[in-house]
Design a protein around this motif. Structure first.
Motif, PDB file in Angstrom:
ATOM      1  N   UNK A 239      -7.414 -18.333 -66.573  1.00 27.58           N
ATOM      2  CA  UNK A 239      -7.052 -17.233 -65.685  1.00 27.58           C
ATOM      3  C   UNK A 239      -5.574 -16.879 -65.832  1.00 27.58           C
ATOM      4  N   UNK A 240      -5.265 -15.606 -65.583  1.00 31.60           N
ATOM      5  CA  UNK A 240      -3.906 -15.098 -65.732  1.00 31.60           C
ATOM      6  C   UNK A 240      -3.439 -14.418 -64.457  1.00 31.60           C
ATOM      7  N   UNK A 241      -2.137 -14.477 -64.221  1.00 33.02           N
ATOM      8  CA  UNK A 241      -1.470 -13.636 -63.230  1.00 33.02           C
ATOM      9  C   UNK A 241      -0.423 -12.822 -63.982  1.00 33.02           C
ATOM     10  N   UNK A 242      -0.456 -11.497 -63.786  1.00 29.81           N
ATOM     11  CA  UNK A 242       0.531 -10.610 -64.421  1.00 29.81           C
ATOM     12  C   UNK A 242       1.466 -10.063 -63.360  1.00 29.81           C
ATOM     13  N   UNK A 243       2.770 -10.316 -63.514  1.00 23.60           N
ATOM     14  CA  UNK A 243       3.799  -9.810 -62.608  1.00 23.60           C
ATOM     15  C   UNK A 243       4.377  -8.545 -63.234  1.00 23.60           C
ATOM     16  N   UNK A 244       4.109  -7.408 -62.601  1.00 26.71           N
ATOM     17  CA  UNK A 244       4.477  -6.113 -63.151  1.00 26.71           C
ATOM     18  C   UNK A 244       5.928  -5.752 -62.821  1.00 26.71           C
ATOM     19  N   UNK A 269      -7.811 -21.664 -60.976  1.00 25.76           N
ATOM     20  CA  UNK A 269      -6.354 -21.816 -60.987  1.00 25.76           C
ATOM     21  C   UNK A 269      -5.780 -21.082 -62.193  1.00 25.76           C
ATOM     22  N   UNK A 270      -4.580 -20.517 -62.038  1.00 28.25           N
ATOM     23  CA  UNK A 270      -3.967 -19.772 -63.141  1.00 28.25           C
ATOM     24  C   UNK A 270      -3.483 -20.735 -64.221  1.00 28.25           C
ATOM     25  N   UNK A 271      -3.628 -20.322 -65.469  1.00 27.68           N
ATOM     26  CA  UNK A 271      -3.157 -21.125 -66.600  1.00 27.68           C
ATOM     27  C   UNK A 271      -2.023 -20.432 -67.351  1.00 27.68           C
ATOM     28  N   UNK A 272      -1.995 -19.097 -67.325  1.00 31.61           N
ATOM     29  CA  UNK A 272      -0.941 -18.341 -68.006  1.00 31.61           C
ATOM     30  C   UNK A 272      -0.366 -17.302 -67.063  1.00 31.61           C
ATOM     31  N   UNK A 273       0.961 -17.280 -66.990  1.00 26.65           N
ATOM     32  CA  UNK A 273       1.686 -16.286 -66.204  1.00 26.65           C
ATOM     33  C   UNK A 273       2.280 -15.270 -67.157  1.00 26.65           C
ATOM     34  N   UNK A 274       1.964 -14.004 -66.962  1.00 27.39           N
ATOM     35  CA  UNK A 274       2.512 -12.911 -67.757  1.00 27.39           C
ATOM     36  C   UNK A 274       3.534 -12.169 -66.900  1.00 27.39           C
ATOM     37  N   UNK A 275       4.710 -11.895 -67.457  1.00 24.48           N
ATOM     38  CA  UNK A 275       5.798 -11.291 -66.691  1.00 24.48           C
ATOM     39  C   UNK A 275       6.363 -10.092 -67.446  1.00 24.48           C
ATOM     40  N   UNK A 276       6.504  -8.965 -66.751  1.00 22.47           N
ATOM     41  CA  UNK A 276       7.092  -7.770 -67.365  1.00 22.47           C
ATOM     42  C   UNK A 276       8.542  -8.056 -67.721  1.00 22.47           C
TER      43      UNK A 276
END
Length: 450
Positions: A239-244, A269-276
């Protein structure tokens, strides 16, 4: 389970054949049990679990002790041990979960569609149980109870195969369920333990109607390759969370932290955090410090490591379900790159975007291929109980026939019932054919005018 060229265990085959026959017979009877009977049985299960708390915990202690020894030997992960453990609070949660299933609306006998073909000739599509469902699941003992409860509420017989890590816990929980439902059709719930029994069960497509494996992609693929029974798979949760760029960064930090730390051992649970890239310098230093204070091992791509001092992420990290206090971070140029990364590396489980821009949120939510996609919420909400389904038999990452947390609706199918009064097909064919009305009345199916 690898391929074997040894002779099959005829005793296991015979025992498995017999339990499948009993399950098939039980399913036909359970399908006709009224809602009150099924709900009363569920409440009896909840009471039995509470009454046998000490026995369940003693059995679980044996499983946990063995698992911790294997953890020390490097054969098990801490995440597996965490999923295995029960305590008094967890026992009460399991019992309450069963009661919540009893409180759900009856999924059976619902008229899904009605159509008048002609006067006095009415067709109904009505929800019914699938029949015999078989499930192979991981080391969480509470999964056994969830699956059994949902099967019972939806009128299905169920064959259960839990992980060997939870063998003692599963036996006691299964005994509690069977003893509490002695008035139900014999064989409605069965427990198998041997891998050979699973292999034999996969051959019984004439008796088993659905298989639900929960585990790795390799295991689900094994099941799909070795059976003609329809398979509803629950695989990894990458799962991912993307912070825009337009995220509320304070809120985003709280959500990203919750998604990893609140309970890292589970599939949502999140495994990868993507950040702008435009917010990385303002956002990452404090969040990474917060993660590390909570014991999270953080890795990052090259751009991330220009902002924070973390270990390098490898290509394998993007495709890994850690199930533990580990996280990889990647900086992206925009939401489109985030979507591309998710679709390349995600497991179609649950994804989340954190942004105050509704158009960007829409782009992400419609572009990502996943069973659940969230806006400004933790991935940890992907759960049958939290969705109001009472519980779940698993989270389907496929698209047919159910998707996401699979509750009662995912354990039903439908039949067509046609009510007539001596109607003949000949009346509606030939030169003097009477036309069908094909009118859709507001009607519910029920024999005797119910």
């Amino acid at each position: 389970m690898s391929e074997s060229h040894t002779e099959p265990d005829t005793d296991v085959e015979a025992d498995t054949d017999e339990l499948a026959r009993r399950a098939e017979r039980a399913a036909l009877r359970l399908a006709n049990a009224d809602e009150a009977t099924r709900n009363e049985a569920l409440r009896s299960i909840a009471d039995a679990i509470r009454d046998r708390e000490s026995e369940i915990l003693d059995a679980n202690a044996v499983d946990v002790e063995e698992a911790e020894q294997l953890l020390a030997d490097g054969e098990y992960t801490q995440a597996l041990v965490d999923r295995l453990k029960l305590d008094e609070t967890k026992i009460e949660e399991i019992a309450s979960m069963v009661e919540s299933v009893a409180e759900q609306d009856d999924p059976l006998g619902e008229t899904l569609a009605a159509r008048e073909l002609d006067e006095g000739l009415e067709l109904y599509r009505v929800s019914v149980p699938i029949g015999v469902v078989a499930t192979v699941f991981e080391s969480r003992p509470d999964a056994l109870v969830q699956i059994a409860a949902l099967a019972l509420k939806s009128g299905n017989a169920v064959v259960l195969k839990g992980g060997s890590e939870a063998a003692e816990s599963n036996r006691v929980l299964y005994e509690a369920i069977v003893d509490a439902t002695a008035d139900l059709p014999d064989g409605w719930a069965a427990l198998i333990e041997a891998h050979e029994a699973v292999d034999r069960l996969l051959e019984l497509d004439d008796r088993v109607d659905l298989v639900m494996p929960r585990g790795s992609s390799a295991f689900v693929s094994y099941v799909q390759a070795n059976t003609q029974i329809p398979v509803l798979g629950h695989t990894e949760g990458i799962c991912h969370v993307y912070v825009d760029a337009d995220a509320d960064l304070e809120m985003a930090a709280d959500v990203a932290f919750d998604a990893k730390v609140q309970y890292p051992a589970v599939c949502n649970a999140v495994e990868t955090l993507l950040v702008h890239e435009s917010v990385a310098e303002a956002f990452l230093p404090d969040l990474v410090a917060r993660y590390e204070a909570a014991g999270v091992e953080v890795r990052g791509d090259e751009r991330t490591r220009e902002v924070v001092d973390v270990d390098p992420a490898t290509d394998d990290d993007w495709d890994t379900e850690y199930g533990d206090l580990e996280l990889s971070i990647k900086i992206v140029d925009d939401a489109y790159e985030a979507v591309e990364h998710v679709n390349d590396h995600g497991s179609k489980h649950t994804e989340s975007i954190l942004t105050e821009d509704s158009e960007t949120a829409k782009t992400f939510m419609t572009g990502v291929d996943a069973a659940s996609v969230f806006h400004n919420a933790s991935t940890r909400f992907a759960d049958g109980y939290r969705y109001g389904l009472g519980a779940e038999v698993g989270i389907s990452t496929g698209k047919v026939h159910a998707r996401g947390p699979v509750g009662l609706e995912g354990l039903t199918t439908y039949k067509y019932y046609l009510e007539g009064d001596g109607h003949l097909v000949a009346t509606y064919s030939g030169e003097d054919a009477v036309p069908f009305t094909h009118r859709e009345p507001d009607a519910e199916w029920g024999l005797g005018g119910e």
